[in-house]
Every structure is written in C-alpha cells, then in structure tokens.
Design a protein around this motif. Structure first.
Motif: not given
Length: 190
Positions: A22-30
């Motif tokens: 998800s977009s949220e997961q990607l932002k958390a990894w970033i």
C-alpha cells in the motif's frame, strides 16, 4: 532475529505482480530510509513512489535485469514488481550523498522484508527515458530504483566455490547467491 531478517533480504527479481504494497506501507519503508545515517547529515536523497499499474509497466521497460543471467530478459508479465521507489539526489542540497543511498536502501528493504515483501536495487536503467517518463526536473540526479513486491522466487545463500561470484538459477528456478566465507573477508584481527 536481525540476522534472519538480513539473510532474508535478497535481490528478488520475480514477484506476485497482483500483490501490491500500500501507499502507507511504502511511506513507512521510506521513513525507515529517512531515519538512517546521512553523511554530514545533509539528507540530500528524495523519493518517488511508483504504484499505479500503468506507471509500473512503463518504468519496467526502462530497466535491465540480472546481468549474470544472460538468457533471461527479466521477469515476465505477472511476475514483475508491483511498486517502485525511485531514489533521487537533490543536487541543490549537495552533490555528494556519500554512502547514504546504500544505508537508505537497506533500511527500506529490511522494512519490506519484515512485512513479507522484498525488492531489488536497480542501477541499470535508461536514464534519459526514465527522467522524461517520471518528469524528473533538472537539479535532481537519479541514483537508483528499488523494485518491490511479494517475492515469487526462492533465493538461497551458499558458500562460494572456486572464487565464482556469479549468481545462478537451477532447473527448479531457485536463485543461488554465492557468498565469500567470513574467514576470507576478515583480513586481520589485531
């Protein structure tokens, strides 16, 4: 626990394309990438998230995959990454990002692996075409892309034989990655 996570963080090149982070997961990894060390604390690296199916397909066309696998042109449709993170350097903040890109990429990928995803750092791309496709403005240098998705392949680490560093795939599609032994890489203990 950390050793297992690091060992599980391989360069995955085949994915379940229909399983997207998800977009949220990607932002958390970033965010994990952001929290890592930065030379001079300059924090010059910025990120672009590629998540739409159409843009993922267009980005895929600009990449080269697995140089040692000469008879393989990259993952086929259905096994391609379902997301990308593009790392760019903001040249206005500094042109030398030292080793920040490696630290950031590792942190991001460890976060992905922890959640059952995986990725591959890619530095082989058509720069001009990718820059145009992503509308990357002057003043930003493309460092690398991280292809992401749910891994659809098994990657195993094995001891290197006869100095051969080339990764390879067996008849079952298992990806083998030779690693130098610990005694070979430690020069001295003083």
């Amino acid at each position: 626990m950390l050793r297992e996570l690091v060992a599980k963080n391989r360069s995955y090149r085949r994915f379940y394309e229909n399983e997207k982070p998800s977009s949220e997961q990607l932002k958390a990894w970033i965010d994990l990438a952001r929290l890592g060390a930065s030379g001079r604390n300059a924090q010059t690296i910025k990120y672009m998230i590629i998540l739409s199916e159409e843009m993922c397909e267009s980005v895929f066309e600009q990449l080269a995959w697995a140089g040692y696998l000469q008879d393989w042109d990259g993952p086929r449709k259905g096994e391609r990454p379902s997301a990308y993170v593009v790392m760019v350097n903001d040249d206005a903040l500094g042109k030398n990002y030292f080793s920040d890109d490696g630290i950031a990429a590792q942190n991001l990928l460890l976060g992905a692996v922890e959640r059952g995803f995986g990725g591959c750092i890619i530095r082989a791309f058509k720069e001009k075409e990718l820059r145009e496709l992503l509308k990357i403005e002057a003043g930003y240098s493309i460092i690398q892309l991280i292809a992401l998705g749910k891994p659809k392949e098994e990657v195993v680490i094995e001891e290197m034989n006869n100095g051969d560093i080339k990764y390879w795939r067996d008849e079952n599609g298992v990806h083998h990655v030779p690693k130098r032994g610990i005694d070979e890489i430690i020069l001295e203990e003083l």
